[in-house]
Every structure is written in structure tokens, then in C-alpha cells.
Motif scaffolding. Sequence first.
Motif, PDB file in Angstrom:
ATOM      1  N   SER A 194       1.197  -0.895   0.034  1.00 17.66           N
ATOM      2  CA  SER A 194       0.142  -0.247   0.011  1.00 17.66           C
ATOM      3  C   SER A 194       0.597   1.434  -0.236  1.00 17.66           C
ATOM      4  N   GLU A 195       1.635   1.235  -0.009  1.00 20.32           N
ATOM      5  CA  GLU A 195       2.996   2.579   0.507  1.00 20.32           C
ATOM      6  C   GLU A 195       3.281   2.812  -1.164  1.00 20.32           C
ATOM      7  N   ASN A 196       3.272   4.131  -1.778  1.00 26.19           N
ATOM      8  CA  ASN A 196       3.980   4.592  -2.686  1.00 26.19           C
ATOM      9  C   ASN A 196       5.388   4.016  -3.535  1.00 26.19           C
ATOM     10  N   THR A 197       6.137   4.091  -2.569  1.00 21.68           N
ATOM     11  CA  THR A 197       8.076   4.458  -2.541  1.00 21.68           C
ATOM     12  C   THR A 197       9.058   4.149  -1.324  1.00 21.68           C
ATOM     13  N   PRO A 198       8.581   2.504  -1.256  1.00 16.46           N
ATOM     14  CA  PRO A 198       9.361   2.467  -0.216  1.00 16.46           C
ATOM     15  C   PRO A 198      10.248   1.998  -0.436  1.00 16.46           C
ATOM     16  N   THR A 199      12.019   1.890   0.537  1.00 13.36           N
ATOM     17  CA  THR A 199      13.372   1.990   0.013  1.00 13.36           C
ATOM     18  C   THR A 199      13.770   0.902   0.873  1.00 13.36           C
ATOM     19  N   ILE A 265      11.190  -1.641  -9.729  1.00 15.33           N
ATOM     20  CA  ILE A 265      12.198  -0.889  -9.092  1.00 15.33           C
ATOM     21  C   ILE A 265      12.614   0.600  -9.714  1.00 15.33           C
ATOM     22  N   ARG A 266      12.078   1.495  -9.226  1.00 15.34           N
ATOM     23  CA  ARG A 266      11.833   2.276  -9.229  1.00 15.34           C
ATOM     24  C   ARG A 266      14.050   3.422  -9.912  1.00 15.34           C
ATOM     25  N   ASN A 267      14.726   3.001  -9.002  1.00 13.20           N
ATOM     26  CA  ASN A 267      15.625   3.527  -9.278  1.00 13.20           C
ATOM     27  C   ASN A 267      16.883   3.188  -8.043  1.00 13.20           C
ATOM     28  N   ILE A 268      18.421   3.051  -8.759  1.00 14.81           N
ATOM     29  CA  ILE A 268      19.175   2.842  -7.729  1.00 14.81           C
ATOM     30  C   ILE A 268      20.429   3.422  -7.405  1.00 14.81           C
ATOM     31  N   VAL A 269      20.537   4.250  -6.030  1.00 21.31           N
ATOM     32  CA  VAL A 269      21.011   5.077  -5.943  1.00 21.31           C
ATOM     33  C   VAL A 269      22.534   4.333  -4.903  1.00 21.31           C
ATOM     34  N   ASP A 270      23.761   5.072  -5.159  1.00 25.86           N
ATOM     35  CA  ASP A 270      25.160   4.662  -4.246  1.00 25.86           C
ATOM     36  C   ASP A 270      24.745   6.170  -3.350  1.00 25.86           C
ATOM     37  N   ARG A 326      27.036   1.783  -0.231  1.00 28.43           N
ATOM     38  CA  ARG A 326      25.773   1.390   0.558  1.00 28.43           C
ATOM     39  C   ARG A 326      25.020   2.359  -0.580  1.00 28.43           C
ATOM     40  N   TRP A 327      23.789   0.941  -0.694  1.00 31.88           N
ATOM     41  CA  TRP A 327      22.694   1.559  -1.946  1.00 31.88           C
ATOM     42  C   TRP A 327      21.681   1.629  -1.231  1.00 31.88           C
ATOM     43  N   ARG A 328      20.399   2.454  -2.387  1.00 29.94           N
ATOM     44  CA  ARG A 328      19.891   2.414  -1.653  1.00 29.94           C
ATOM     45  C   ARG A 328      18.886   1.836  -3.182  1.00 29.94           C
ATOM     46  N   VAL A 329      17.627   0.943  -2.813  1.00 27.98           N
ATOM     47  CA  VAL A 329      16.994   0.690  -4.372  1.00 27.98           C
ATOM     48  C   VAL A 329      15.467   1.689  -3.882  1.00 27.98           C
ATOM     49  N   THR A 330      15.232   2.119  -4.354  1.00 25.41           N
ATOM     50  CA  THR A 330      13.771   2.565  -4.294  1.00 25.41           C
ATOM     51  C   THR A 330      12.821   2.263  -5.533  1.00 25.41           C
ATOM     52  N   LEU A 331      11.660   1.719  -4.369  1.00 28.07           N
ATOM     53  CA  LEU A 331      10.653   0.044  -5.407  1.00 28.07           C
ATOM     54  C   LEU A 331       9.148   1.808  -5.502  1.00 28.07           C
ATOM     55  N   ASN A 332       8.930   0.400  -7.303  1.00 28.60           N
ATOM     56  CA  ASN A 332       7.215   0.672  -7.119  1.00 28.60           C
ATOM     57  C   ASN A 332       6.249   0.612  -6.596  1.00 28.60           C
TER      58      ASN A 332
END
Length: 333
Positions: A194-199, A265-270, A326-332
Amino acid sequence: MALALATSLLLGSFALLFIYYLLFSRSKRVQKPRQRTPIALGAIQALSSVFTPTSVAWPIPFTAHFERSNAMASRFQPRCMELDLSELVDHICAGKLELRDSRDLSYLLRGRLRVYGWNLKLYVDGRWWIKTAKWIASQHLFRVQITTQGLSTHSSLEPNIRVVSQPGPSFDLDFSPYDKLETEMRRIQERHQSENTPTIEFSCLNPRIRFMAPDFLLCAIPFLPGVYSKHQTTRKRRTDRTTTPLFVQLQDIVALLSATGSSRIRNIVDISSEHAEALYKLEQDLVDDRDLRTEHIKVAGVDGWREERFLMTWEAGLLRSGLLFRWRVTLNK
């Protein structure tokens, strides 16, 4: 399933080899002592520009903090000082030495700290091999169920593991057992449909680092329980972090997300630099914020407070040096 099975077999084999080493090999192994030379005046000048003693007596007490360090010379590095890692960690955590600038650690960890013509490097002794191997074996032989923790709050008693990088539902895989990552991925996706952009955030080693090599052992230090402090509260809090950062890679997480759910996956950021700066700030807060400092010392003791600060700067140094990512993966949704 294949990842979990392969991981269990690999780590189980390693654990058995480690037990064999402890029971049979260690008693027979004789480590050749390193040749040590007196510390030259130029080396003392170099060391004193990086470290400062908490006492003001010079120079004998200062050089006593580097009794196991060794001056070396080679064709390419005529002036090189090899600092004993155990000695250095013990003195810093005991409050006998301090770093003048904690950001120097990133250069020291890569063996590229050059001061007054001297190259300063770290010597990783056998203590860290044993400590790391024992921790890996204990995590995979004696399973303690640990679940993913959200980073939605900042706890003053756990500053190094409660770094909030952005608002919203965020999960840190550093707390999830490596062989349970597939289950954790499903749990994250089911919990936050139900969340918009979990990371999802996680740490991982530079892919070039070999298993149990010196750089591997340096990277393991921020995740080890009870590096110095014997305070039970400090040791208990640090056992929450798992071996996952030592074994997982970005492509593993991407593959698991693709295989375990419908989330894209919306984006992957270092975020290595961002996370390092957050750790530096938290370490400074533990010094400057009187209420935070008092509360932390009350719970973890002075040794635990020093250790927490040291491990935060160590982890930040690993991130800045490129040994740890350290990586951050943002999901749709």
C-alpha cells in the motif's frame, strides 16, 4: 531457494573448517614474529600529526602507544610505518589515543596516508581473522532469528544503525541474515504493497575484495559484536547486525527483487558518501550533544561510548575509501 542452499553449504563448510582450525591447527601453528625497528623521529612527527595522546607528556608515552608498529623500507616506499591494528584499536577505544581528523581513516584504510614523507599503513594481525571467522561461524551454526528493521526512527542508544537517509518506509538489510534474504524480500513487498515508494538500503563490499583477505577483515570491523567494550548492553546492540554486508552484492538484491514479487525497481542510487556524512554527524553529536552523550554513557558505559564513536568513523572511512558501498533501492508501488 538456490541462493539459500548454496549459501548455507558455503558458510557451513567454512564454519566446520574454522572449528578444525581452532581444535587442531592453531596449537601447531607458530607465527613468525615481525622484525621491528625503533621509531625514527620523522615517523614520530608523522604519527603525531594523525593521532594525539590524551595525556600531555611527550614523547615517551606517545611512542609507547605504537610499540608493536614497525618501520619498513622498500625500493618504492623508503619510509613506511606499519601500524598494528589491534594495538591502535585498543588504544583509541580505551581513550589513550584520538584521531586528529577522523577523515584521515579513509586514506589509512587504503594504505595511502602520506604524512611528512612517511606512508602509514595498517597491519592486520591474526586476532581479526579469528574474531571474524568466529563471528561468521556463530551466525550460521547457531541461528538467531533476526528480522528486517525499519529506519523510521532515530534512537539515541543505537546511533550507528539508525541513520535515516530519507523519509518514508525504509528497510536496512544489514540486519537480515544472508541466507534469509529471499524471505525478507517477500516480507518487505507484502508489508508495503500500500506504500507508494518503499526503499531498501544495504551495505556491501567492493567486489574486488577477497574472502578473509586483510581488506575483508577491515570491512568486517563495524559489524562485529564487542570489538572492544565488554559492556553487555553494547555487545547486545551490536549483535543485531549480520554478516549480510560481507557477502551480498547489488546484483543479488536486484535478482531477488525480480524473482520474489511484482514490485518494480524505480531507481538505484549509490549513497555511500551520503551515509558516511551521516555517520560523521552522528559521531559528532555523541560528543557535542550533552543529553545524547550522557544517555549513551549511562546505558553503554564510557568504553561503549568510545567504541560506538570509533566504529561509526571506521564505517564512514570504509565508505569514503571505496572498500564498502551503501546502496538505496527505491521500489514502485
